[in-house]
Enzyme design. Structure first.
Site, PDB file in Angstrom:
ATOM      1  N   ILE A  98       1.603  15.886  12.930  1.00  0.00           N
ATOM      2  CA  ILE A  98       1.707  16.338  11.551  1.00  0.00           C
ATOM      3  C   ILE A  98       2.187  15.220  10.636  1.00  0.00           C
ATOM      4  CG2 ILE A  98       2.999  17.867  10.010  1.00  0.00           C
ATOM      5  CD1 ILE A  98       2.986  19.938  12.327  1.00  0.00           C
ATOM      6  N   THR A 116      -1.607  19.211  18.108  1.00  0.00           N
ATOM      7  CA  THR A 116      -1.234  17.806  17.988  1.00  0.00           C
ATOM      8  C   THR A 116      -1.340  17.140  19.358  1.00  0.00           C
ATOM      9  OG1 THR A 116       1.111  18.204  18.483  1.00  0.00           O
ATOM     10  CG2 THR A 116       0.425  18.404  16.164  1.00  0.00           C
ATOM     11  N   LYS A 156      16.202  24.490  12.397  1.00  0.00           N
ATOM     12  CA  LYS A 156      15.132  24.603  11.407  1.00  0.00           C
ATOM     13  C   LYS A 156      15.498  25.595  10.303  1.00  0.00           C
ATOM     14  CE  LYS A 156      12.344  21.579  13.129  1.00  0.00           C
ATOM     15  NZ  LYS A 156      12.022  20.336  12.385  1.00  0.00           N
ATOM     16  N   ASP A 172      15.502   4.568  14.381  1.00  0.00           N
ATOM     17  CA  ASP A 172      16.102   5.883  14.607  1.00  0.00           C
ATOM     18  C   ASP A 172      16.413   6.542  13.277  1.00  0.00           C
ATOM     19  OD1 ASP A 172      17.581   8.090  15.298  1.00  0.00           O
ATOM     20  OD2 ASP A 172      19.057   7.006  16.506  1.00  0.00           O
ATOM     21  N   TYR A 192      16.981  24.783  18.566  1.00  0.00           N
ATOM     22  CA  TYR A 192      15.925  24.254  17.695  1.00  0.00           C
ATOM     23  C   TYR A 192      15.688  25.180  16.506  1.00  0.00           C
ATOM     24  CZ  TYR A 192      11.272  22.570  16.314  1.00  0.00           C
ATOM     25  OH  TYR A 192      10.196  22.096  15.611  1.00  0.00           O
ATOM     26  N   ASN A 195      10.578  14.422   8.203  1.00  0.00           N
ATOM     27  CA  ASN A 195       9.732  15.126   9.169  1.00  0.00           C
ATOM     28  C   ASN A 195      10.208  14.960  10.610  1.00  0.00           C
ATOM     29  OD1 ASN A 195       7.030  16.408  10.010  1.00  0.00           O
ATOM     30  ND2 ASN A 195       6.954  14.426  11.052  1.00  0.00           N
TER      31      ASN A 195
END
Length: 257
Positions: free
Chosen positions: A23, A195, A164, A67, A160, A94
């Site tokens: 992406i 992806t 988000k 990083d 995770y 991103n």
């Protein structure tokens, strides 16, 4: 392919992290194709160089390996944008990592790594970029990459999904902090997307096609189209919002398991 000579983003400079493939790469590619100078970051140096070479076939892209969760690197990439192009207009945070694991046995080191990259990297990139945008006095756009897992529970992704959801709250909070300076802040939340990473799962495309109302998983260009809208002039009065791009999956939320 010939260099692009016109587009929505001529004269603008954009930073995008985690863009060596998938992406992020497609967003960077489309920005460059529409005239922006793109500083493309990925932690993988070879991948960053390869991605920048591909994008330089259609526009201008500067490889910036490093990083994106490191404060010194974050400050350095913002400085480089201004030094090499004279401006900074768009920043897309991103970069992120996904470490699956059962909640009851999830390791502290995994938790802290997810938070450091997904939250810390985004927070401090936004902070450094906002300071530069304020100095310039022309406003600008910040965009964070969230996920449908910030909206719907997903097996083995408690940390995770938490990270988000937090990014979406950060975008809302920055409306208060940054709107006086003409800076808009939004979030794009991709659903299942085809992806290089998801291609490793042979059943991925078919599984998500079967449970997505629109009948297929997203492609990177689906997400990139939404991202470019949110950082473009057409969205200047949109801020604090999350645009979910998932073919309708979160509306019905069938499990892939």
């Amino acid at each position: 392919m010939d260099k692009i000579t016109k587009g929505r983003f001529i004269g603008k400079t954009a930073i995008i992290t985690g863009a060596g493939q998938g992406i992020g790469f497609e967003i960077a590619h489309q920005l460059a194709a529409e005239g922006a100078t793109v500083l493309l970051n990925d932690i993988d140096e070879a991948l960053t160089a390869h991605a920048a070479t591909r994008i330089n076939a259609v526009g201008r892209c500067l490889p910036c390996p490093g990083d994106s969760g490191d404060l010194a690197f974050i400050e350095g990439i913002v400085d480089r944008a201004v030094t090499e192009t004279g401006t900074l207009d768009i920043v897309i945070a991103n970069a992120g990592i996904t470490l699956f694991g059962d909640f009851l046995s999830y390791a502290p080191e995994s938790f802290h790594k997810v938070m450091a990259v997904n939250l810390g990297g985004t927070f401090f990139l936004a902070q450094a970029a906002a300071k530069q945008l304020i100095r310039q006095g022309r406003g600008g756009s910040l965009l964070f990459t969230s996920s449908v897992t910030g909206h719907q529970a997903h097996k083995d992704l408690a940390a995770y999904g938490m990270s988000k959801a937090a990014l979406e709250m950060l975008a809302k909070n920055l409306v208060v902090e940054l709107s006086p300076y003409g800076i808009n802040v939004n979030t794009v939340a991709p659903g299942a997307t085809l992806t290089e990473r998801t291609a490793a799962d042979a059943a991925y495309a078919a599984t998500w096609a079967s449970i997505t109302p629109m009948g297929r998983a997203a492609r990177p260009d689906d997400i990139a189209a939404a991202a470019l809208f949110l950082v473009g002039d057409s969205a200047r009065h949109i801020t604090g919002q999350t645009l979910i791009v998932d073919g309708g999956w979160t509306t019905v939320s069938p499990s892939p398991y």
